[in-house]
Write an enzyme that holds these catalytic residues in place. Structure first.
Site, PDB file in Angstrom:
ATOM      1  N   LEU A  53       0.894  -1.157   0.000  1.00 49.39           N
ATOM      2  CA  LEU A  53       0.000   0.000   0.000  1.00 49.39           C
ATOM      3  C   LEU A  53       0.931   1.205   0.000  1.00 49.39           C
ATOM      4  O   LEU A  53       1.889   1.234   0.776  1.00 49.39           O
ATOM      5  CB  LEU A  53      -0.883   0.025   1.249  1.00 49.39           C
ATOM      6  CG  LEU A  53      -2.013  -1.004   1.350  1.00 49.39           C
ATOM      7  CD1 LEU A  53      -2.756  -0.845   2.675  1.00 49.39           C
ATOM      8  CD2 LEU A  53      -2.984  -0.863   0.193  1.00 49.39           C
ATOM      9  N   ASP A  54       0.666   2.193  -0.862  1.00 45.62           N
ATOM     10  CA  ASP A  54       1.601   3.302  -0.931  1.00 45.62           C
ATOM     11  C   ASP A  54       1.602   4.125   0.364  1.00 45.62           C
ATOM     12  O   ASP A  54       0.739   3.960   1.223  1.00 45.62           O
ATOM     13  CB  ASP A  54       1.365   4.164  -2.175  1.00 45.62           C
ATOM     14  CG  ASP A  54       0.069   4.945  -2.140  1.00 45.62           C
ATOM     15  OD1 ASP A  54      -0.135   5.702  -1.174  1.00 45.62           O
ATOM     16  OD2 ASP A  54      -0.738   4.824  -3.076  1.00 45.62           O
ATOM     17  N   TYR A  55       2.589   4.983   0.471  1.00 49.74           N
ATOM     18  CA  TYR A  55       2.864   5.751   1.696  1.00 49.74           C
ATOM     19  C   TYR A  55       1.635   6.464   2.243  1.00 49.74           C
ATOM     20  O   TYR A  55       1.373   6.447   3.446  1.00 49.74           O
ATOM     21  CB  TYR A  55       3.973   6.766   1.381  1.00 49.74           C
ATOM     22  CG  TYR A  55       4.472   7.565   2.552  1.00 49.74           C
ATOM     23  CD1 TYR A  55       5.203   6.957   3.576  1.00 49.74           C
ATOM     24  CD2 TYR A  55       4.245   8.938   2.623  1.00 49.74           C
ATOM     25  CE1 TYR A  55       5.691   7.700   4.646  1.00 49.74           C
ATOM     26  CE2 TYR A  55       4.727   9.685   3.685  1.00 49.74           C
ATOM     27  CZ  TYR A  55       5.448   9.067   4.692  1.00 49.74           C
ATOM     28  OH  TYR A  55       5.924   9.794   5.746  1.00 49.74           O
ATOM     29  N   THR A  66      -1.555   5.771   1.565  1.00 50.33           N
ATOM     30  CA  THR A  66      -2.763   4.933   1.605  1.00 50.33           C
ATOM     31  C   THR A  66      -2.808   4.143   2.906  1.00 50.33           C
ATOM     32  O   THR A  66      -1.810   3.559   3.325  1.00 50.33           O
ATOM     33  CB  THR A  66      -2.798   3.968   0.411  1.00 50.33           C
ATOM     34  OG1 THR A  66      -2.804   4.730  -0.794  1.00 50.33           O
ATOM     35  CG2 THR A  66      -4.034   3.079   0.436  1.00 50.33           C
ATOM     36  N   ARG A 115      -5.079   5.239  -7.595  1.00 46.44           N
ATOM     37  CA  ARG A 115      -4.869   6.680  -7.773  1.00 46.44           C
ATOM     38  C   ARG A 115      -4.744   7.023  -9.260  1.00 46.44           C
ATOM     39  O   ARG A 115      -5.295   8.021  -9.740  1.00 46.44           O
ATOM     40  CB  ARG A 115      -3.612   7.128  -7.015  1.00 46.44           C
ATOM     41  CG  ARG A 115      -3.738   7.012  -5.499  1.00 46.44           C
ATOM     42  CD  ARG A 115      -2.467   7.463  -4.803  1.00 46.44           C
ATOM     43  NE  ARG A 115      -2.548   7.242  -3.368  1.00 46.44           N
ATOM     44  CZ  ARG A 115      -3.099   8.080  -2.498  1.00 46.44           C
ATOM     45  NH1 ARG A 115      -3.628   9.206  -2.923  1.00 46.44           N
ATOM     46  NH2 ARG A 115      -3.122   7.782  -1.215  1.00 46.44           N
TER      47      ARG A 115
END
Length: 241
Positions: free
Chosen positions: A101-103, A105, A191
């Site tokens: 999961l990106d930073y 999220t 995104r």
């Protein structure tokens, strides 16, 4: 008795596929002898070496983690930012996140030391649903959401069909809450999908992974998966391949 490649994967050294390659290349020893047969099985008493290093066999562990925003989906960060494993001081096992999961999220992230399990769940062939709730700029039209449902072209290819649902909208603030379910794992995919239809994601949270949810958990909380849940995930991944 378990297959040698499975034992290597469970130890967190490599995925099962990589372990099979190493066995074929003669880089694995059992009780001091090089083994190149993929079908061989070993017991807990057998000594396994990979690249001349004795294998430390860890009991597999499986966690569900509610990742906060501002945390890296990794075991270390060269910029000194907080990483997933900072939330697991209670275990000395070599755990790592399943996928990313990106930073910015938040939401549901699986964490394990079982390489085979992680590889099974993240392989592109295994279509496991992941459901996100996104707060976006503007109010997407039905036609725009239909583009996501059909699959939309990104710089790294066309996405697989998604399932979207407009949960709410605020005409005054010109923002919307949209639920989207995908089964791929491209970098920052959700995104970029919304960006492709002209709606920037302001906030993103993964709420479901297959049948798993965040019910009963707060940000930063952790719970162990039950053996039945682990079995269900394996079955689901194998059926979807």
């Amino acid at each position: 008795m378990e297959r040698l490649q499975k034992v290597i994967a469970h130890a967190g050294v490599a995925s099962r596929r990589k372990a099979e390659e190493w066995i074929k290349e003669g880089r694995v020893k059992v009780n001091g002898k090089v083994v190149k047969e993929l079908g061989i099985k070993v017991s807990p008493n057998d000594r396994v070496e990979v690249n001349e290093i004795p294998l430390e066999r860890e009991a597999p562990v499986y966690f569900l983690f509610y990742k906060p925003r501002g945390v890296i989906s990794s075991v270390k960060d060269d910029k000194g930012r907080k990483v997933v494993t900072d939330f697991f001081p209670f275990t000395d096992k070599r755990i790592y996140p399943v996928g990313r999961l990106d930073y910015e999220t938040s939401g549901l992230l699986l964490v394990t030391n079982d390489g085979e399990f992680a590889n099974l769940l993240t392989h592109p062939r295994h279509a496991i649903d992941k459901t996100y709730v996104a707060k976006v700029k503007g109010i997407p039209s039905k036609e725009q959401l239909r583009k996501l449902d059909k699959g939309i072209k990104l710089e790294d290819g066309v996405t697989a069909p998604a399932r979207t649902k407009l949960l709410s909208s605020d005409n005054q603030k010109q923002t919307s809450i949209v639920e989207i379910t995908i089964h791929e794992g491209k970098n920052r995919q959700v995104r970029r999908m919304f960006q492709a239809i002209g709606h920037e994601v302001l906030k993103l949270k993964r709420e479901k992974y297959a049948f798993l949810t965040l019910q009963g958990l707060g940000t930063g909380d952790i719970r162990e998966l039950t053996p039945h849940e682990v079995k269900q995930l394996r079955t689901l991944a194998q059926k979807s391949s």
